[in-house]
Write a protein that holds these residues in place. Structure first.
Motif, PDB file in Angstrom:
ATOM      1  N   VAL A  36     -38.821 -59.093  75.183  1.00 52.28           N
ATOM      2  CA  VAL A  36     -38.199 -60.249  74.552  1.00 52.28           C
ATOM      3  C   VAL A  36     -38.822 -60.411  73.170  1.00 52.28           C
ATOM      4  O   VAL A  36     -40.043 -60.556  73.041  1.00 52.28           O
ATOM      5  CB  VAL A  36     -38.435 -61.530  75.392  1.00 52.28           C
ATOM      6  N   GLU A  37     -37.981 -60.380  72.142  1.00 52.33           N
ATOM      7  CA  GLU A  37     -38.457 -60.566  70.765  1.00 52.33           C
ATOM      8  C   GLU A  37     -39.095 -61.944  70.618  1.00 52.33           C
ATOM      9  O   GLU A  37     -38.780 -62.872  71.373  1.00 52.33           O
ATOM     10  CB  GLU A  37     -37.285 -60.461  69.782  1.00 52.33           C
ATOM     11  N   ALA A  38     -39.962 -62.096  69.625  1.00 54.95           N
ATOM     12  CA  ALA A  38     -40.581 -63.387  69.327  1.00 54.95           C
ATOM     13  C   ALA A  38     -39.480 -64.426  69.104  1.00 54.95           C
ATOM     14  O   ALA A  38     -38.477 -64.151  68.448  1.00 54.95           O
ATOM     15  CB  ALA A  38     -41.465 -63.269  68.096  1.00 54.95           C
ATOM     16  N   GLN A  39     -39.673 -65.622  69.647  1.00 54.81           N
ATOM     17  CA  GLN A  39     -38.640 -66.653  69.612  1.00 54.81           C
ATOM     18  C   GLN A  39     -38.946 -67.798  68.644  1.00 54.81           C
ATOM     19  O   GLN A  39     -38.524 -68.919  68.874  1.00 54.81           O
ATOM     20  CB  GLN A  39     -38.446 -67.217  71.025  1.00 54.81           C
ATOM     21  N   ALA A  41     -41.534 -69.178  64.955  1.00 55.99           N
ATOM     22  CA  ALA A  41     -42.762 -69.056  64.162  1.00 55.99           C
ATOM     23  C   ALA A  41     -43.992 -69.180  65.062  1.00 55.99           C
ATOM     24  O   ALA A  41     -44.134 -70.141  65.800  1.00 55.99           O
ATOM     25  CB  ALA A  41     -42.796 -70.128  63.089  1.00 55.99           C
ATOM     26  N   GLY A  42     -44.853 -68.181  65.011  1.00 60.39           N
ATOM     27  CA  GLY A  42     -46.087 -68.188  65.776  1.00 60.39           C
ATOM     28  C   GLY A  42     -45.945 -67.755  67.225  1.00 60.39           C
ATOM     29  O   GLY A  42     -46.941 -67.588  67.913  1.00 60.39           O
ATOM     30  N   ALA A  43     -44.725 -67.608  67.705  1.00 57.60           N
ATOM     31  CA  ALA A  43     -44.518 -67.177  69.094  1.00 57.60           C
ATOM     32  C   ALA A  43     -44.617 -65.657  69.171  1.00 57.60           C
ATOM     33  O   ALA A  43     -44.066 -64.956  68.331  1.00 57.60           O
ATOM     34  CB  ALA A  43     -43.146 -67.618  69.593  1.00 57.60           C
ATOM     35  N   PRO A  44     -45.322 -65.148  70.167  1.00 56.21           N
ATOM     36  CA  PRO A  44     -45.440 -63.690  70.282  1.00 56.21           C
ATOM     37  C   PRO A  44     -44.216 -63.089  70.967  1.00 56.21           C
ATOM     38  O   PRO A  44     -43.492 -63.765  71.699  1.00 56.21           O
ATOM     39  CB  PRO A  44     -46.671 -63.526  71.181  1.00 56.21           C
ATOM     40  N   ALA A  45     -43.993 -61.820  70.722  1.00 56.54           N
ATOM     41  CA  ALA A  45     -43.020 -61.080  71.529  1.00 56.54           C
ATOM     42  C   ALA A  45     -43.595 -60.998  72.937  1.00 56.54           C
ATOM     43  O   ALA A  45     -44.809 -61.134  73.129  1.00 56.54           O
ATOM     44  CB  ALA A  45     -42.802 -59.692  70.951  1.00 56.54           C
ATOM     45  N   GLU A  46     -42.737 -60.800  73.932  1.00 57.49           N
ATOM     46  CA  GLU A  46     -43.202 -60.789  75.318  1.00 57.49           C
ATOM     47  C   GLU A  46     -42.695 -59.561  76.057  1.00 57.49           C
ATOM     48  O   GLU A  46     -41.583 -59.095  75.809  1.00 57.49           O
ATOM     49  CB  GLU A  46     -42.698 -62.034  76.058  1.00 57.49           C
ATOM     50  N   VAL A  47     -43.523 -59.047  76.955  1.00 53.88           N
ATOM     51  CA  VAL A  47     -43.127 -57.989  77.878  1.00 53.88           C
ATOM     52  C   VAL A  47     -43.174 -58.606  79.275  1.00 53.88           C
ATOM     53  O   VAL A  47     -44.206 -59.141  79.685  1.00 53.88           O
ATOM     54  CB  VAL A  47     -44.067 -56.766  77.792  1.00 53.88           C
ATOM     55  N   ILE A  48     -42.056 -58.537  79.995  1.00 52.31           N
ATOM     56  CA  ILE A  48     -41.969 -59.127  81.324  1.00 52.31           C
ATOM     57  C   ILE A  48     -41.915 -57.996  82.340  1.00 52.31           C
ATOM     58  O   ILE A  48     -41.088 -57.083  82.223  1.00 52.31           O
ATOM     59  CB  ILE A  48     -40.711 -60.012  81.440  1.00 52.31           C
TER      60      ILE A  48
END
Length: 55
Positions: A36-39, A41-48
């Motif tokens: 999941v791409e960063a959503q 400002a300041g939010a990291p991308a995520e691997v689920i």
């Protein structure tokens, strides 16, 4: 944990070990990853980690 930390930790494991995750009081095989791409400002991308739904 970041992807780099996960890769480093997995690199110390036997290559034929299966990857499990805790789920609903038990263990499930990890069968896939979702990115999941960063959503914002300041939010990291995520691997689920996705569990095996055939168990």
């Amino acid at each position: 944990m970041t992807v780099a930390q996960l890769v480093e930790a997995l690199g110390r494991m036997p290559p034929d070990a299966v990857v499990l995750m805790e789920a609903d009081g038990g263990l499930s095989l990890v069968s896939a990853l979702d990115f999941v791409e960063a959503q914002g400002a300041g939010a990291p991308a995520e691997v689920i980690l996705l569990p095996n739904m055939d168990e």
